[in-house]
Design an enzyme around this catalytic site. Structure first.
Site, PDB file in Angstrom:
ATOM      1  N   ASP A  60      47.193  29.753  33.513  1.00  0.00           N
ATOM      2  CA  ASP A  60      48.040  30.936  33.701  1.00  0.00           C
ATOM      3  C   ASP A  60      48.439  31.566  32.375  1.00  0.00           C
ATOM      4  O   ASP A  60      48.574  32.789  32.271  1.00  0.00           O
ATOM      5  CB  ASP A  60      49.290  30.548  34.497  1.00  0.00           C
ATOM      6  CG  ASP A  60      49.006  30.379  35.979  1.00  0.00           C
ATOM      7  OD1 ASP A  60      47.872  30.694  36.411  1.00  0.00           O
ATOM      8  OD2 ASP A  60      49.909  29.935  36.716  1.00  0.00           O
ATOM      9  N   GLY A  61      48.643  30.749  31.339  1.00  0.00           N
ATOM     10  CA  GLY A  61      49.021  31.295  30.042  1.00  0.00           C
ATOM     11  C   GLY A  61      47.945  32.203  29.467  1.00  0.00           C
ATOM     12  O   GLY A  61      48.242  33.274  28.917  1.00  0.00           O
ATOM     13  N   ASN A 134      55.258  38.105  33.343  1.00  0.00           N
ATOM     14  CA  ASN A 134      56.203  37.126  33.873  1.00  0.00           C
ATOM     15  C   ASN A 134      57.652  37.552  33.664  1.00  0.00           C
ATOM     16  O   ASN A 134      58.410  37.724  34.619  1.00  0.00           O
ATOM     17  CB  ASN A 134      55.999  35.766  33.200  1.00  0.00           C
ATOM     18  CG  ASN A 134      55.178  34.813  34.033  1.00  0.00           C
ATOM     19  OD1 ASN A 134      54.781  35.120  35.148  1.00  0.00           O
ATOM     20  ND2 ASN A 134      54.910  33.644  33.494  1.00  0.00           N
ATOM     21  N   ASP A 135      58.043  37.672  32.388  1.00  0.00           N
ATOM     22  CA  ASP A 135      59.463  37.883  32.109  1.00  0.00           C
ATOM     23  C   ASP A 135      59.715  38.377  30.693  1.00  0.00           C
ATOM     24  O   ASP A 135      58.902  38.198  29.789  1.00  0.00           O
ATOM     25  CB  ASP A 135      60.256  36.582  32.331  1.00  0.00           C
ATOM     26  CG  ASP A 135      59.615  35.367  31.675  1.00  0.00           C
ATOM     27  OD1 ASP A 135      59.108  35.495  30.549  1.00  0.00           O
ATOM     28  OD2 ASP A 135      59.612  34.286  32.298  1.00  0.00           O
ATOM     29  N   ARG A 162      78.650  35.789  27.988  1.00  0.00           N
ATOM     30  CA  ARG A 162      78.475  34.927  26.814  1.00  0.00           C
ATOM     31  C   ARG A 162      77.658  33.737  27.292  1.00  0.00           C
ATOM     32  O   ARG A 162      78.095  32.973  28.157  1.00  0.00           O
ATOM     33  CB  ARG A 162      79.832  34.490  26.259  1.00  0.00           C
ATOM     34  CG  ARG A 162      79.738  33.764  24.921  1.00  0.00           C
ATOM     35  CD  ARG A 162      81.117  33.615  24.279  1.00  0.00           C
ATOM     36  NE  ARG A 162      81.010  33.050  22.929  1.00  0.00           N
ATOM     37  CZ  ARG A 162      81.177  31.770  22.638  1.00  0.00           C
ATOM     38  NH1 ARG A 162      81.485  30.909  23.603  1.00  0.00           N
ATOM     39  NH2 ARG A 162      81.040  31.339  21.406  1.00  0.00           N
ATOM     40  N   GLN A 233      55.061  34.416  24.815  1.00  0.00           N
ATOM     41  CA  GLN A 233      53.886  34.452  23.939  1.00  0.00           C
ATOM     42  C   GLN A 233      54.059  35.349  22.718  1.00  0.00           C
ATOM     43  O   GLN A 233      53.267  35.286  21.782  1.00  0.00           O
ATOM     44  CB  GLN A 233      52.649  34.873  24.732  1.00  0.00           C
ATOM     45  CG  GLN A 233      52.301  33.870  25.834  1.00  0.00           C
ATOM     46  CD  GLN A 233      51.068  34.268  26.614  1.00  0.00           C
ATOM     47  OE1 GLN A 233      50.681  35.431  26.657  1.00  0.00           O
ATOM     48  NE2 GLN A 233      50.433  33.287  27.256  1.00  0.00           N
TER      49      GLN A 233
END
Length: 278
Positions: A60-61, A134-135, A162, A233
């Site tokens: 997946d990476g 992804n994010d 915070r 990444q």
């Protein structure tokens, strides 16, 4: 890996299909020299402008890194898994040729995955921009101090916080870091995003899900050492006073799955859920 690439490239060449290989394959000598003479070698960033279909061999990476390059071009993507079961790389290596052969004749399940586009502003000037499948993760750095920020959605104040940071995830990314931080699992084609706090000081801060048409703005009011990460990444260093603007990217990623693909089966296998009893 080299054996799989050779098998696939030879198969495609036999179908009279033009084959383009990533420079990394050639540089790492993953394919034989005689095969290289029959293929064209390109940088990963160039694939989208030359190819009608891209096949990723890896995990997946690897697929995440390729997806961000392909996003502007709307080129469909097939993921062939070379290791453990992946959420995105659904084609098993030992079934690669049979499955890809069928896909070339239309035997596949297409799925559209949304991406995020993140813009970093500093003193009103854009200093960085990146995509994520992804994010986008705002997080503290090596010094380890909490960061302080406030979140606006469609210019409406949501909360100040915070914490160690905040994860803004797509449905694709909802089963990655966001899930580990306590976020919800979002069905992949859902048109939504989730905001998941990372170890918030206030125990009442909880993940929220919003429409993917929303614009999310994060104002950093205190950050001795912080970064914005994209799919884990790449990253941009964050300073106090910076503003992160996150939106759905204008293009989606088209992923082609095998015809026997079942999302919830993948969840059961990947997350070790109980199997069906009857």
């Amino acid at each position: 890996m080299g054996h799989s690439i050779t098998l696939l490239a030879n198969f495609l060449l036999q179908q009279n299909i033009h084959v383009y290989l990533d420079h990394a394959c050639a540089n790492e000598q993953l394919v034989a020299a005689d095969l290289l003479t029959q293929c064209r070698v390109l940088d990963k960033d160039e694939m989208g402008s030359h190819c009608d279909l891209v096949v990723v061999l890896g995990g997946d990476g690897t697929l995440l890194s390729v997806a961000r390059c392909l996003a502007p071009y709307r080129v469909p993507l097939i993921g062939v898994n070379q290791g453990h079961l992946g959420f995105l790389t659904q084609v098993a290596a030992d079934e690669m040729l049979n499955v890809v052969s069928g896909m070339l004749t239309g035997k596949y399940l297409p799925e559209e995955r949304i991406l995020l586009e993140c813009q970093l502003e500093r003193e009103g000037v854009e200093v960085g921009r990146a995509l994520a499948l992804n994010d986008v993760v705002l997080s503290r750095g090596g010094i380890g101090q909490m960061i302080e920020f406030q979140v606006m959605i469609n210019e409406e104040f949501v909360y100040s916080q915070r914490s160690d940071g905040l994860i803004v995830a797509t449905p694709t990314g909802s089963t990655a870091y966001a899930l580990a931080a306590g976020g919800p699992i979002l069905q992949p084609t859902l048109r939504a995003l989730t905001l998941v706090p990372i170890c918030p000081q206030s125990m009442t801060n909880r993940p929220i899900a919003v429409s993917d048409s929303c614009e999310i703005a994060i104002f950093i009011s205190k950050a001795v050492d912080a970064r914005a990460h994209f799919d884990g990444q790449s990253y941009i260093d964050i300073r106090c006073g910076d503003k992160l603007i996150i939106r759905r990217y204008r293009h989606s990623l088209r992923v082609l799955h095998p015809t026997d693909y079942q999302y919830y089966k993948t969840l059961r296998q990947k997350l070790h859920w109980g199997e069906q009893l009857v």
